[in-house]
Design an enzyme around this catalytic site. Structure first.
Site, PDB file in Angstrom:
ATOM      1  NE  ARG A 221     -89.190 -22.987   9.189  1.00  0.00           N
ATOM      2  CZ  ARG A 221     -89.228 -23.940   8.237  1.00  0.00           C
ATOM      3  NH1 ARG A 221     -89.654 -25.155   8.529  1.00  0.00           N
ATOM      4  NH2 ARG A 221     -88.832 -23.668   7.014  1.00  0.00           N
ATOM      5  CG  HIS A 269     -86.653 -29.580  10.421  1.00  0.00           C
ATOM      6  ND1 HIS A 269     -86.557 -28.270  10.775  1.00  0.00           N
ATOM      7  CD2 HIS A 269     -87.374 -29.575   9.278  1.00  0.00           C
ATOM      8  CE1 HIS A 269     -87.177 -27.503   9.890  1.00  0.00           C
ATOM      9  NE2 HIS A 269     -87.686 -28.289   8.964  1.00  0.00           N
TER      10      HIS A 269
END
Ligand code: NAP
Ligand code: GLV
Length: 306
Positions: A221, A269
């Protein structure tokens, strides 16, 4: 059984069709404000309003491995939160991390730049033993990544919250094992969940404890990484560079400093995507297990945050 689908940025059509085909007895719909109470939900980045209007949910199936986004909300008290366990993500993550480690270790960027300049020349082979890789997080994804790296004969260290034994991997755990883990690692791969304990863990102090010339790969993250600390340590030469797949702000702003840094490689991502068929097969298996009253794996323990 009523199943509702409340996912931001995911087209509902194919999910709903596949769910209806697999569970013809279930009533499946895309959530709209004001809808009646459902029994189960498939969720990804749902709004708080969804939680407020669905207090009777028995379980929520998160369409990803990480549940940090969900745990920020106030959730229905009786609803279990179930996350994706692998379902085709682990092999993708192993591919991604191995390519980043190997690209760095084999100096592919330097070779490509040389070829683009019209050169033809070899670089001195580097010793694999000089590039021990440290994997932070030895869960479903971290273990697979650690095993894949060991297969390429990199020395591999792993760090987790509780002690773990993995063949061929040197393992460390807890706060007391963190310093030794870092001191033994030259490439650092982050596969931790985002929790209050792990937020900002990729910071100047952590980097300073790695072997000199270290390389950072963040695939967990964006909020794990203190961005300016990374840039400063690359610019000072302590870090050789980084590969980043996740960011504090996504999409990464067009004018973000990472975008023009010559030693930082970026992807949007995309290191391990949720695969619909594999994920649905896993969720349907779990829904059926719930209906039979059997215990499930992958149930999030909210006090741990993962
Ligand atoms: P997981 O199976 O829950 O594994 C988490 C691991 O982290 C466990 O080994 C756990 O230790 C360890 N851990 C947790 N808190 C810790 C702490 N404070 N100190 C040390 N170790 C700690 O999770 P997963 O399925 O492998 O997924 C990991 C993360 O990857 C997700 O949370 C998500 O953020 C990220 N992800 C990213 C992408 C992408 O496309 N970029 C895709 C999927 C997932 P224990 O073993 O002791 O429990
Ligand atoms: C993606 O980031 C996931 O958590 O599955």
């Amino acid at each position: 059984m009523k199943i509702t689908f409340c996912c931001t940025d995911i087209k509902p059509g194919p999910w709903i069709e596949d769910l209806r085909a697999a569970l013809p007895e279930a009533e499946v719909s895309v959530w709209q404000p004001g809808d009646p109470q459902a029994d189960y939900a498939l969720v990804w980045a749902p709004p708080q309003q969804f939680m407020d209007e669905q207090p009777g949910l028995k379980a929520m199936f998160n369409l990803g491995a990480g549940v940090d986004g969900l745990l920020r909300l106030k959730l229905p008290a009786g609803a279990a939160v179930v996350r994706i366990e692998d379902a085709g993500m682990a092999v993708q993550m192993a591919e991604y991390v191995c390519q980043a480690v190997i690209r760095h270790f084999r100096e592919i960027d330097a070779y490509e730049a040389g070829m683009a300049r019209g050169e033809w020349g070899f670089r001195k082979p580097r010793r694999r033993s000089d590039f021990p890789v440290g994997v932070m997080g030895l869960g479903v994804l971290g273990q697979r990544v650690a095993r894949a790296l060991a297969h390429f004969e990199f020395p591999v260290n792993g760090w987790s919250r509780s002690p773990r034994e993995l063949e061929g991997i040197t393992t460390y755990s807890g706060a007391q094992g963190f310093g030794d883990f870092l001191g033994a690692s030259r490439v650092l791969v982050n596969l931790l969940p985002l929790t209050p304990d792990t937020r900002d863990i990729l910071n100047a102090d952590t980097f300073s404890r790695l072997l000199p010339g270290a390389y950072v790969i963040n695939v967990a993250r964006g909020d794990h990484l203190v961005e300016q600390d990374l840039i400063d340590q690359i610019d000072s030469g302590h870090l050789a560079g980084a590969t980043l797949d996740v960011f504090r702000t996504e999409p990464l702003p067009a004018d973000h400093a990472f975008r023009r840094h010559p030693r930082i490689k970026l992807t949007p991502h995309a290191s391990a995507r949720t695969l619909r068929e594999d994920s649905l097969a896993q969720m349907i298996g779990k829904l059926q297990a719930l209906a039979r009253g059997e215990p499930l794996t992958g149930v999030v323990e909210s006090h741990r945050g993962y």
